[in-house]
Design a protein around this motif. Structure first.
Motif, PDB file in Angstrom:
ATOM      1  N   ALA A  35      -6.845   4.381  -5.317  1.00  0.00           N
ATOM      2  CA  ALA A  35      -6.620   5.676  -5.983  1.00  0.00           C
ATOM      3  C   ALA A  35      -6.445   6.774  -4.939  1.00  0.00           C
ATOM      4  CB  ALA A  35      -7.780   5.993  -6.907  1.00  0.00           C
ATOM      5  N   TRP A  36      -7.309   6.771  -3.938  1.00  0.00           N
ATOM      6  CA  TRP A  36      -7.200   7.746  -2.850  1.00  0.00           C
ATOM      7  C   TRP A  36      -5.873   7.575  -2.115  1.00  0.00           C
ATOM      8  CZ3 TRP A  36      -6.305   7.570   2.317  1.00  0.00           C
ATOM      9  CH2 TRP A  36      -6.565   8.735   3.056  1.00  0.00           C
ATOM     10  N   TYR A  37      -5.486   6.349  -1.868  1.00  0.00           N
ATOM     11  CA  TYR A  37      -4.260   6.052  -1.113  1.00  0.00           C
ATOM     12  C   TYR A  37      -3.021   6.566  -1.860  1.00  0.00           C
ATOM     13  CZ  TYR A  37      -1.802   3.321   2.485  1.00  0.00           C
ATOM     14  OH  TYR A  37      -1.055   2.930   3.555  1.00  0.00           O
ATOM     15  N   LEU A  38      -3.035   6.431  -3.183  1.00  0.00           N
ATOM     16  CA  LEU A  38      -1.923   6.931  -3.993  1.00  0.00           C
ATOM     17  C   LEU A  38      -1.871   8.454  -3.943  1.00  0.00           C
ATOM     18  CD1 LEU A  38       0.384   6.426  -6.014  1.00  0.00           C
ATOM     19  CD2 LEU A  38      -1.327   6.444  -7.836  1.00  0.00           C
ATOM     20  N   LYS A  63       2.021   1.803  -1.339  1.00  0.00           N
ATOM     21  CA  LYS A  63       2.196   1.109  -0.055  1.00  0.00           C
ATOM     22  C   LYS A  63       3.613   1.306   0.481  1.00  0.00           C
ATOM     23  CE  LYS A  63      -1.248  -2.437  -1.161  1.00  0.00           C
ATOM     24  NZ  LYS A  63      -1.476  -3.868  -1.503  1.00  0.00           N
ATOM     25  N   LEU A  64       4.593   1.212  -0.422  1.00  0.00           N
ATOM     26  CA  LEU A  64       5.984   1.425  -0.018  1.00  0.00           C
ATOM     27  C   LEU A  64       6.217   2.853   0.449  1.00  0.00           C
ATOM     28  CD1 LEU A  64       7.882  -0.473  -2.882  1.00  0.00           C
ATOM     29  CD2 LEU A  64       7.588  -1.218  -0.517  1.00  0.00           C
ATOM     30  N   LEU A  65       5.590   3.805  -0.230  1.00  0.00           N
ATOM     31  CA  LEU A  65       5.773   5.209   0.129  1.00  0.00           C
ATOM     32  C   LEU A  65       5.169   5.510   1.496  1.00  0.00           C
ATOM     33  CD1 LEU A  65       5.063   6.952  -3.292  1.00  0.00           C
ATOM     34  CD2 LEU A  65       7.282   6.613  -2.183  1.00  0.00           C
ATOM     35  N   HIS A  66       3.988   4.977   1.770  1.00  0.00           N
ATOM     36  CA  HIS A  66       3.371   5.198   3.082  1.00  0.00           C
ATOM     37  C   HIS A  66       4.198   4.540   4.189  1.00  0.00           C
ATOM     38  CE1 HIS A  66      -0.258   7.355   2.005  1.00  0.00           C
ATOM     39  NE2 HIS A  66      -0.464   6.514   1.000  1.00  0.00           N
ATOM     40  N   SER A  67       4.721   3.356   3.913  1.00  0.00           N
ATOM     41  CA  SER A  67       5.577   2.679   4.892  1.00  0.00           C
ATOM     42  C   SER A  67       6.839   3.498   5.150  1.00  0.00           C
ATOM     43  CB  SER A  67       5.946   1.285   4.373  1.00  0.00           C
ATOM     44  OG  SER A  67       6.850   0.641   5.242  1.00  0.00           O
ATOM     45  N   LYS A  79     -14.857   6.131  -1.261  1.00  0.00           N
ATOM     46  CA  LYS A  79     -14.205   6.039   0.050  1.00  0.00           C
ATOM     47  C   LYS A  79     -12.916   6.862   0.080  1.00  0.00           C
ATOM     48  CE  LYS A  79     -15.982   1.597   1.696  1.00  0.00           C
ATOM     49  NZ  LYS A  79     -15.650   0.221   2.132  1.00  0.00           N
ATOM     50  N   GLU A  80     -12.670   7.493   1.225  1.00  0.00           N
ATOM     51  CA  GLU A  80     -11.448   8.264   1.419  1.00  0.00           C
ATOM     52  C   GLU A  80     -10.622   7.605   2.514  1.00  0.00           C
ATOM     53  OE1 GLU A  80     -12.367  12.377   1.986  1.00  0.00           O
ATOM     54  OE2 GLU A  80     -12.924  12.660  -0.113  1.00  0.00           O
TER      55      GLU A  80
END
Length: 548
Positions: free
Chosen positions: A418-421, A495-499, A411-412
């Motif tokens: 892993a993809w999210y990171l 998660k923190l970085l995307h936020s 999944k992407e």
């Protein structure tokens, strides 16, 4: 104050304010941990619980001294159910961000290893077939652990031990001879389509009159050079050394020397024309054969010689052996045998990893290499990104069986951690690229002044706090080897970085230079983290329409 410093400070307080006998009981049971729940602080300890139990008269003085750590090191200290929770202070975060802005790599490095010579031996699969998923788990774990140890200033050698002699090589040879010359196929022979292909490739080199072991050695060499090493390279795992079992027997004096060490202790016996090591004399449930009745050397003797070579001839301080689940009992007996020749058990760290199976839809495919029912590492790498696969191998502690979910790994989207990171890296890299094009990129800023200003913003504080804890964790992993904790921290960091990315419009702020320097620090930090676990750094994933 880092985790180690807090631990040492608490020990000092215990020794100062508690009676000697009470202090020892407390020290024996003291735990100081990194918290994985922000509501329970950044660090936590059972120290107050222990003081109440073993030295209640010291509690008042101890707490008085403990609270002196506020506000320089901790914003606050809370006591919940007699456990102490420590919350890192803003002053500490400012010091840490200042260091991070100067050099992320130096911030995460430490001198815990003091250049001690350490070996990490991993994979070491018998060269009788292609690498399996279990070997892939070992490869991911061993490589990441070696990188973390290097960060802690250990002198690390990554080694693959090649079992290129003995019974399994004979069976490999007999299997190929049977396939090439259409001989009866025995139940003990290896199975799998790869052997039929191998038989075709090596047919010209194999004669029917050749001994099985000789044929097996020819095949093993081919498998190692053309399959195993190729797969490892494709998986981006490199070794410093391949050590061959057969080389141990080139020096006959080595065998004689090791056997003499046991003979002096009256631990050898001759039985049915074989030489045995009497481990039952030192508490084990069975003895081990060293030299078989036909004069050949056993695997157990090879393992003893190999470790004698590691510690006495190559002078390693510690050996970390990463082994499959079927080696657990063997490893325990081996450590006992090595203790008898002067190699302390504490110098050999055994890490046992459990089996890996595949989940495809609702079906779980269970592996068996001998029966030829297995998915090779190459198979899965043909349709799953190697970075993602490594991430999933490391996500769960190795002492637990692992089931890889193929659908999830492919999944992407943010369901795939892993993809999210990796996507977080792409987003922050894009900010730097645009900053350079717009002329906003400036390196000459004051790191300390910038830290004071940036940390007024909670979005920056949350990230620096997380990096502070990761720094402690990377030091801790060099002794407890729990890499899965690092992976869990990376999931939280992503998660923190995307936020942060969604909330902070860096390039449209009034003075973006300091924030751009912060973004540059994040990219360099992710560079380091990705290198540790073997994640490729890519610059594009798909078009991101959000304007930075």
């Amino acid at each position: 104050m880092a985790l180690d410093e807090l631990n040492n400070h608490l020990k000092k307080l215990i020794k100062t304010y508690c009676h000697v006998s009470d202090a020892q009981l407390i020290l024996n049971n003291l735990k100081v941990n990194i918290s994985f729940d922000a509501n329970l602080g950044d660090y936590n300890s059972n120290i107050l619980f222990l003081i109440k139990k073993y030295s209640p008269q010291s509690e008042e003085l101890f707490l008085k001294e403990l609270y002196k750590l506020v506000p320089d090191y901790f914003e606050k200290i809370e006591i919940v159910n007699n456990f102490v929770n420590f919350f890192i202070s803003k002053k500490t975060l400012i010091r840490n961000l200042t260091s991070l802005l100067k050099s992320p790599t130096k911030f995460f490095q430490n001198n815990r290893g003091r250049k001690q010579k350490i070996m990490v031996e991993f994979v070491s699969a018998n060269p009788t077939g292609p690498l399996t998923l279990g070997n892939g788990r070992s490869a991911s774990f061993g490589d990441a652990l070696a990188n973390i140890l290097k960060l802690n200033n250990y002198r690390v050698t990554k080694e693959y031990y090649v079992n290129d002699r003995g019974r399994q090589i004979e069976i490999l040879g007999a299997t190929l001879k049977s396939l090439i010359y259409n001989l009866p196929f025995k139940e003990e022979y290896y199975q799998g389509e790869y052997l039929k292909d191998l038989a075709k490739i090596l047919k010209k080199n194999i004669k029917i009159e050749m001994p099985d072991e000789k044929i097996g050695q020819i095949a093993a060499k081919y498998i190692l050079e053309n399959q195993i090493k190729k797969t490892l390279k494709n998986f981006n795992v490199r070794f410093d050394n391949f050590f061959f079992e057969s080389d141990l027997y080139k020096d006959k004096k080595l065998v004689e020397k090791v056997l003499s060490l046991y003979k002096k202790q009256n631990l050898l016996k001759s039985q049915e024309n074989a030489i045995w090591l009497e481990l039952t004399k030192v508490g084990e449930i069975k003895d081990e054969v060293l030299i078989k009745s036909d004069g050949s050397y056993s695997y157990f003797l090879s393992d003893i010689l190999y470790h004698y070579n590691k510690f006495y001839q190559r002078k390693f301080k510690t050996s970390i052996n990463i082994l499959g689940a079927d080696h657990l009992d063997h490893a325990r007996r081996l450590k006992k045998a090595l203790e008898l020749i002067g190699i302390p058990s504490k110098r050999i760290k055994i890490i046992i990893y459990q089996l890996v199976n595949i989940k495809q839809g609702e079906e779980i495919i269970r592996m068996s290499k001998r029966k030829g029912v297995f998915v090779t590492l190459d198979d899965i790498l043909s349709f799953v990104d190697k970075s993602v696969l490594k991430f999933f191998f490391l996500r769960l502690t190795v002492d637990k069986p692992l089931i890889l979910d193929l659908e999830l790994m492919k999944k992407e989207n943010e369901e795939n951690p892993a993809w999210y990171l990796k996507y977080a890296y792409v987003r922050f890299y894009k900010i730097l690229t645009k900053a350079k094009k717009l002329g906003y990129y400036r390196k000459n800023i004051d790191p300390m002044k910038s830290s004071y200003i940036l940390l007024e913003n909670e979005n920056f504080r949350l990230i620096v706090r997380e990096l502070t804890l990761i720094k402690d964790l990377l030091k801790l992993i060099s002794s407890n080897f729990e890499i899965s904790l690092f992976i869990n921290k990376l999931i939280n960091l992503s998660k923190l970085l995307h936020s942060f990315y969604e909330k902070e419009n860096i390039l449209k702020s009034s003075d973006p230079s300091r924030k751009i320097k912060f973004v540059e620090m994040i990219v360099k930090t992710l560079d380091l983290f990705f290198d540790i676990i073997g994640i490729e750094k890519i610059k594009e994933m798909y078009k991101d329409t959000r304007r930075t």
